[in-house]
Design a protein around this motif. Sequence first.
Motif, PDB file in Angstrom:
ATOM      1  N   GLN A  70       0.839  -1.254  -0.084  1.00  0.00           N
ATOM      2  CA  GLN A  70      -0.048  -0.092  -0.013  1.00  0.00           C
ATOM      3  C   GLN A  70       0.910   1.242   0.060  1.00  0.00           C
ATOM      4  O   GLN A  70       0.616   2.348  -0.792  1.00  0.00           O
ATOM      5  N   ARG A  71       1.860   1.282   0.852  1.00  0.00           N
ATOM      6  CA  ARG A  71       2.840   2.392   0.723  1.00  0.00           C
ATOM      7  C   ARG A  71       3.421   2.738  -0.434  1.00  0.00           C
ATOM      8  O   ARG A  71       3.374   3.857  -0.918  1.00  0.00           O
ATOM      9  N   ILE A  72       4.132   1.666  -1.250  1.00  0.00           N
ATOM     10  CA  ILE A  72       4.549   1.618  -2.473  1.00  0.00           C
ATOM     11  C   ILE A  72       3.579   2.212  -3.463  1.00  0.00           C
ATOM     12  O   ILE A  72       4.162   2.938  -4.033  1.00  0.00           O
ATOM     13  N   LEU A  73       2.481   1.371  -3.720  1.00  0.00           N
ATOM     14  CA  LEU A  73       1.514   1.901  -4.574  1.00  0.00           C
ATOM     15  C   LEU A  73       1.165   3.550  -4.387  1.00  0.00           C
ATOM     16  O   LEU A  73       0.963   4.113  -5.456  1.00  0.00           O
ATOM     17  N   ASN A  74       0.870   3.773  -3.277  1.00  0.00           N
ATOM     18  CA  ASN A  74       0.338   5.123  -2.968  1.00  0.00           C
ATOM     19  C   ASN A  74       1.954   6.242  -3.225  1.00  0.00           C
ATOM     20  O   ASN A  74       1.450   7.404  -3.812  1.00  0.00           O
ATOM     21  N   GLU A  75       3.085   5.835  -3.199  1.00  0.00           N
ATOM     22  CA  GLU A  75       4.128   6.392  -3.441  1.00  0.00           C
ATOM     23  C   GLU A  75       4.248   6.631  -4.906  1.00  0.00           C
ATOM     24  O   GLU A  75       4.609   7.616  -5.718  1.00  0.00           O
ATOM     25  N   LEU A  76       3.834   5.522  -5.697  1.00  0.00           N
ATOM     26  CA  LEU A  76       3.704   5.660  -7.235  1.00  0.00           C
ATOM     27  C   LEU A  76       2.586   6.695  -7.647  1.00  0.00           C
ATOM     28  O   LEU A  76       3.017   7.388  -8.740  1.00  0.00           O
ATOM     29  N   VAL A  77       1.308   6.592  -6.856  1.00  0.00           N
ATOM     30  CA  VAL A  77       0.468   7.513  -7.349  1.00  0.00           C
ATOM     31  C   VAL A  77       0.754   8.998  -7.007  1.00  0.00           C
ATOM     32  O   VAL A  77       0.705   9.931  -7.844  1.00  0.00           O
ATOM     33  N   GLU A  78       1.521   9.244  -6.024  1.00  0.00           N
ATOM     34  CA  GLU A  78       1.945  10.548  -5.544  1.00  0.00           C
ATOM     35  C   GLU A  78       3.034  10.928  -6.693  1.00  0.00           C
ATOM     36  O   GLU A  78       3.052  12.222  -7.134  1.00  0.00           O
ATOM     37  N   ALA A  79       3.968  10.102  -7.104  1.00  0.00           N
ATOM     38  CA  ALA A  79       4.898  10.344  -8.171  1.00  0.00           C
ATOM     39  C   ALA A  79       4.213  10.696  -9.432  1.00  0.00           C
ATOM     40  O   ALA A  79       4.859  11.675 -10.132  1.00  0.00           O
ATOM     41  N   GLU A  80       3.358   9.905  -9.824  1.00  0.00           N
ATOM     42  CA  GLU A  80       2.592  10.159 -10.949  1.00  0.00           C
ATOM     43  C   GLU A  80       2.021  11.622 -11.473  1.00  0.00           C
ATOM     44  O   GLU A  80       1.950  12.472 -12.034  1.00  0.00           O
ATOM     45  N   ALA A  81       1.272  12.062  -9.786  1.00  0.00           N
ATOM     46  CA  ALA A  81       0.833  13.189  -9.798  1.00  0.00           C
ATOM     47  C   ALA A  81       1.829  14.155 -10.107  1.00  0.00           C
ATOM     48  O   ALA A  81       1.514  15.303 -10.606  1.00  0.00           O
ATOM     49  N   GLU A  82       3.019  14.257  -9.320  1.00  0.00           N
ATOM     50  CA  GLU A  82       4.155  15.240  -9.322  1.00  0.00           C
ATOM     51  C   GLU A  82       4.549  15.455 -10.793  1.00  0.00           C
ATOM     52  O   GLU A  82       4.571  16.430 -11.142  1.00  0.00           O
ATOM     53  N   LEU A  83       4.678  14.139 -11.519  1.00  0.00           N
ATOM     54  CA  LEU A  83       5.063  14.353 -12.895  1.00  0.00           C
ATOM     55  C   LEU A  83       4.163  15.027 -13.723  1.00  0.00           C
ATOM     56  O   LEU A  83       4.405  15.814 -14.524  1.00  0.00           O
ATOM     57  N   ALA A  84       2.840  14.644 -13.610  1.00  0.00           N
ATOM     58  CA  ALA A  84       1.503  15.300 -14.164  1.00  0.00           C
ATOM     59  C   ALA A  84       1.946  16.620 -13.989  1.00  0.00           C
ATOM     60  O   ALA A  84       1.701  17.608 -14.766  1.00  0.00           O
ATOM     61  N   ILE A  85       2.233  17.441 -12.877  1.00  0.00           N
ATOM     62  CA  ILE A  85       2.231  18.659 -12.442  1.00  0.00           C
ATOM     63  C   ILE A  85       3.557  19.448 -13.228  1.00  0.00           C
ATOM     64  O   ILE A  85       3.484  20.487 -13.802  1.00  0.00           O
ATOM     65  N   SER A  86       4.621  18.689 -13.320  1.00  0.00           N
ATOM     66  CA  SER A  86       6.095  19.066 -13.887  1.00  0.00           C
ATOM     67  C   SER A  86       5.682  19.295 -15.467  1.00  0.00           C
ATOM     68  O   SER A  86       6.138  19.921 -16.164  1.00  0.00           O
ATOM     69  N   ARG A  87       4.603  18.678 -15.956  1.00  0.00           N
ATOM     70  CA  ARG A  87       4.435  18.737 -17.384  1.00  0.00           C
ATOM     71  C   ARG A  87       3.549  19.992 -17.798  1.00  0.00           C
ATOM     72  O   ARG A  87       3.683  20.391 -18.932  1.00  0.00           O
ATOM     73  N   THR A  88       2.998  20.554 -16.698  1.00  0.00           N
ATOM     74  CA  THR A  88       2.355  21.800 -16.814  1.00  0.00           C
ATOM     75  C   THR A  88       2.831  23.036 -16.348  1.00  0.00           C
ATOM     76  O   THR A  88       2.557  24.192 -16.648  1.00  0.00           O
ATOM     77  N   THR A  89       3.320  22.921 -15.034  1.00  0.00           N
ATOM     78  CA  THR A  89       4.066  23.969 -14.276  1.00  0.00           C
ATOM     79  C   THR A  89       5.649  23.856 -14.247  1.00  0.00           C
ATOM     80  O   THR A  89       6.236  23.066 -13.955  1.00  0.00           O
ATOM     81  N   PRO A  90       6.371  25.015 -14.477  1.00  0.00           N
ATOM     82  CA  PRO A  90       7.923  25.023 -14.447  1.00  0.00           C
ATOM     83  C   PRO A  90       8.117  25.110 -13.037  1.00  0.00           C
ATOM     84  O   PRO A  90       7.819  25.858 -12.178  1.00  0.00           O
ATOM     85  N   ALA A  91       8.970  24.012 -12.790  1.00  0.00           N
ATOM     86  CA  ALA A  91       9.452  23.805 -11.628  1.00  0.00           C
ATOM     87  C   ALA A  91      10.653  22.865 -11.642  1.00  0.00           C
ATOM     88  O   ALA A  91      10.834  21.856 -12.588  1.00  0.00           O
ATOM     89  N   GLY A  92      11.357  22.890 -10.753  1.00  0.00           N
ATOM     90  CA  GLY A  92      12.615  21.784 -10.561  1.00  0.00           C
ATOM     91  C   GLY A  92      13.974  22.299 -10.987  1.00  0.00           C
ATOM     92  O   GLY A  92      14.053  23.643 -11.425  1.00  0.00           O
ATOM     93  N   ARG A  93      14.946  21.446 -10.916  1.00  0.00           N
ATOM     94  CA  ARG A  93      16.404  21.946 -11.094  1.00  0.00           C
ATOM     95  C   ARG A  93      16.384  22.168 -12.691  1.00  0.00           C
ATOM     96  O   ARG A  93      15.974  21.198 -13.488  1.00  0.00           O
ATOM     97  N   LEU A  94      17.056  23.116 -13.261  1.00  0.00           N
ATOM     98  CA  LEU A  94      17.188  23.293 -14.563  1.00  0.00           C
ATOM     99  C   LEU A  94      18.846  23.576 -14.913  1.00  0.00           C
ATOM    100  O   LEU A  94      19.367  24.165 -14.662  1.00  0.00           O
ATOM    101  N   ARG A  95      19.316  22.429 -15.614  1.00  0.00           N
ATOM    102  CA  ARG A  95      20.768  22.539 -15.910  1.00  0.00           C
ATOM    103  C   ARG A  95      20.990  23.156 -17.285  1.00  0.00           C
ATOM    104  O   ARG A  95      20.695  22.775 -18.140  1.00  0.00           O
TER     105      ARG A  95
END
Length: 296
Positions: A70-95
């Motif tokens: 349950q913890r692992i799958l919840n982490e995956l759901v949260e990771a997918e949500a973060e990636l979905a946000i990153s596809r639309t919102t400028p954020a994170g490290r830019l090299r």
Amino acid sequence: MDHMSGIVVFKRAAETLSFAEAGRQLGISASAVGKAIARLEESLGLPLFHRSTRSMRLTHEGELFLARCQRILNELVEAEAELAISRTTPAGRLRVSMPVVGMLLMPVLSEFMHKYPEVQLDIDFCDRIVDVIEDGFDVVMRTGEADDSQLITRTLGHYSYVVVGSPAYFARHGVPATPEDLATHACLQHRFTETGRLRRWLFMRDGAKFEVELPSTAIVNALEPLIALAERDFGLICVPHFAVSAQLANGSLVAVLREFEEDRIPFRALWPSNRMMLPKVRVFVDFMNQNLFSES
């Protein structure tokens, strides 16, 4: 992936305590659920369920395994949500890799940081040729021509090199009328750190490039000290126009020989063609395109 799908099936079966109901919710048969659980139990080397003809319940090990799943799958759901946000919102490290001359663009870079505080700039200033993909850069900014099928290129603007000096210097030593006159002037030269070579002072006449032999009154491997020396009346420098736009505007430096300037040089952004253009890359390239060399 088979193991992960088995975990998904197990979690659903453990929560419903029914192979049939788990299968219905997952869109597979109860038999397929049973086979997936059997493969998972064989892989783990222990039973996850106590099963009888009337009931089914988790073993102790099954309860422990369910909590982890349950913890692992919840982490995956949260990771997918973060990636979905990153596809639309400028954020994170830019090299970003920029030529050393790019240090003089810090006012523009600072404006970008104010406008997009969620983007963390990680800038490498160097004049060496970098491998955009192998070195892990999101964006590389370079001068001159670019020809690499693995990279997408966008021209952000053009700039030219100008010969400048202080009004006091020209009052004492006169104003050169042609590039050849520079031979009798104090010339402050820039040495490239990566190659150890002096930057050539190139000029144009009748559509052809040429250079003249210059004295070296001082040699510096960074542009900021060169500009400071020129402002203090020590001699003439040849630098990018944008590097001294403020000094030209306030009159502390004056440009000469403008009619002999070489062709304007393109300044480009490059990024891998095989990657999706993330919002942080898009807004950075767009911002640089709109704000670089606006006074050149």
